[in-house]
Design a protein around this motif. Structure first.
Motif, short mmCIF file in Angstrom:
data_model
loop_
_atom_site.label_atom_id
_atom_site.label_comp_id
_atom_site.label_asym_id
_atom_site.label_seq_id
_atom_site.Cartn_x
_atom_site.Cartn_y
_atom_site.Cartn_z
N ARG A 39 0.83 -1.20 0.00
CA ARG A 39 0.00 0.00 0.00
C ARG A 39 0.87 1.25 0.00
NH1 ARG A 39 -4.68 -1.59 4.47
NH2 ARG A 39 -5.55 -3.36 3.30
N PRO B 79 1.37 5.51 0.46
CA PRO B 79 0.84 6.47 1.44
C PRO B 79 -0.54 6.99 1.07
CG PRO B 79 3.16 6.90 1.04
CD PRO B 79 2.75 5.84 0.06
N TYR C 280 -3.02 5.36 0.17
CA TYR C 280 -4.04 4.42 0.61
C TYR C 280 -4.75 4.89 1.88
CZ TYR C 280 -6.17 -0.25 0.82
OH TYR C 280 -7.05 -1.30 0.80
N LYS C 281 -4.06 5.64 2.73
CA LYS C 281 -4.63 6.09 4.00
C LYS C 281 -5.74 7.10 3.80
CE LYS C 281 -2.04 6.95 7.50
NZ LYS C 281 -1.03 7.56 8.38
N HIS D 197 0.67 -4.97 2.83
CA HIS D 197 1.22 -4.17 3.92
C HIS D 197 1.60 -2.78 3.41
CE1 HIS D 197 1.36 -7.71 6.45
NE2 HIS D 197 2.09 -8.35 5.57
N ARG D 198 1.63 -1.83 4.31
CA ARG D 198 2.11 -0.49 3.95
C ARG D 198 3.57 -0.57 3.56
NH1 ARG D 198 0.53 2.98 9.03
NH2 ARG D 198 1.96 4.43 8.01
#
Length: 284
Positions: A161, A163, A165-166, A178-179
């Motif tokens: 993911r 940034p 995605y947040k 995962h980030r």
């Protein structure tokens, strides 16, 4: 007796496998490489074969001992065995474990979560092909290090993911993993070095649009049935809707409508909120 939670993830994987085999004749669950290839169901097999060929470019040049983590239906393991490698597979699903035993009979199959796996002999390579995202970040690389030979390697080929995605709109949800920032932070703490890394996000994004097109076909079929019931069997339609509302929460109905009737799971959104990386890590 407590009510057991449905394993929707396992159900989805099993259904996806059955559909892919019906379309392509092979039991591959992974993305395809679509560069210079029209995104159609007819080209899915070719795109997936291209993906496997690219993945195998990261393998050692001589036969070695490989742990295929989350090995799908065993198609990748079968190809690794054909190249002379020794392969063990860890896979949690009953159905997938059985397919692995059928498709790669010379591989040793461990039906369990990766977190519960215990090895008897070190591996030269730990392979994550779209399975890294399903394992808690703290358990992925550190556990592999306990199982590798002194010169062992790890291959991670999966989505991460970005940034963005947040702050994405809920309707634009696509992909997962995962980030990437957390992954790189963890990687920096491990005795590993990156010896190969390639971003193939754009090349695999067509798989997302093909999946969305499939769900839209299902959505169209359901919509046609609903129209017919509304016009000719309104009482039956009312009863069915009442049952559906009782069984499925509003949040899940909204999400299902998005999946079946919208096009938010697009290649553009996938590339914005996800990064698909092929990475080879060497132990230091």
């Amino acid at each position: 007796m407590a009510k057991q939670k449905l394993n929707t993830q396992a159900i989805g994987l099993d259904i996806g496998l059955a559909f892919t085999k019906w379309v392509t004749g092979a039991e591959n669950l992974h993305y395809g490489l679509w560069t210079d290839l029209e995104v159609t169901a007819g080209n899915l097999r070719t795109a997936q074969d291209r993906y496997t060929e690219k993945l195998f470019e990261l393998l050692p040049t001589t036969p070695c001992r490989i742990l295929d983590i989350g090995g799908g239906a065993g198609e990748t393991a079968a190809k690794l065995l054909a190249l002379g490698h020794e392969v063990e597979i860890v896979v949690p699903s009953d159905f997938l474990a059985e397919r692995c035993r059928t498709n790669a009979p010379k591989a040793r199959v461990h039906q369990m979560m990766f977190e519960d796996f215990e090895h008897s002999k070190p591996f030269d390579l730990c392979l994550f092909s779209e399975s890294f995202q399903y394992i808690p970040l703290k358990d992925g690389l550190p556990k592999c290090l306990t199982m590798l030979t002194p010169k062992g390697q790890i291959i991670v080929s999966d989505c991460f993911r970005t940034p963005a995605y947040k702050i994405q709109p809920k309707a634009a949800t696509v992909g997962g993993g995962h980030r990437e920032t957390l992954f790189r932070d963890l990687l920096a703490e491990q005795p590993l070095r990156i010896t190969s890394e390639e971003d193939i996000t754009k090349a695999v994004a067509g798989s997302v649009e093909l999946e969305q097109a499939l769900f839209n076909v299902f959505g169209y079929g359901i919509g046609r049935i609903d129209d017919e019931l509304s016009a000719k069997r309104p009482k039956l339609r009312w009863t069915l809707n009442k049952v559906i509302r009782a069984l499925i929460s509003e949040r899940k109905r909204v999400k299902l409508d998005q999946r079946l009737n919208q096009q938010t799971r697009s290649a553009e959104n996938f590339c914005m909120y996800n990064r698909y990386l092929m990475i080879r890590l060497d132990r230091v």
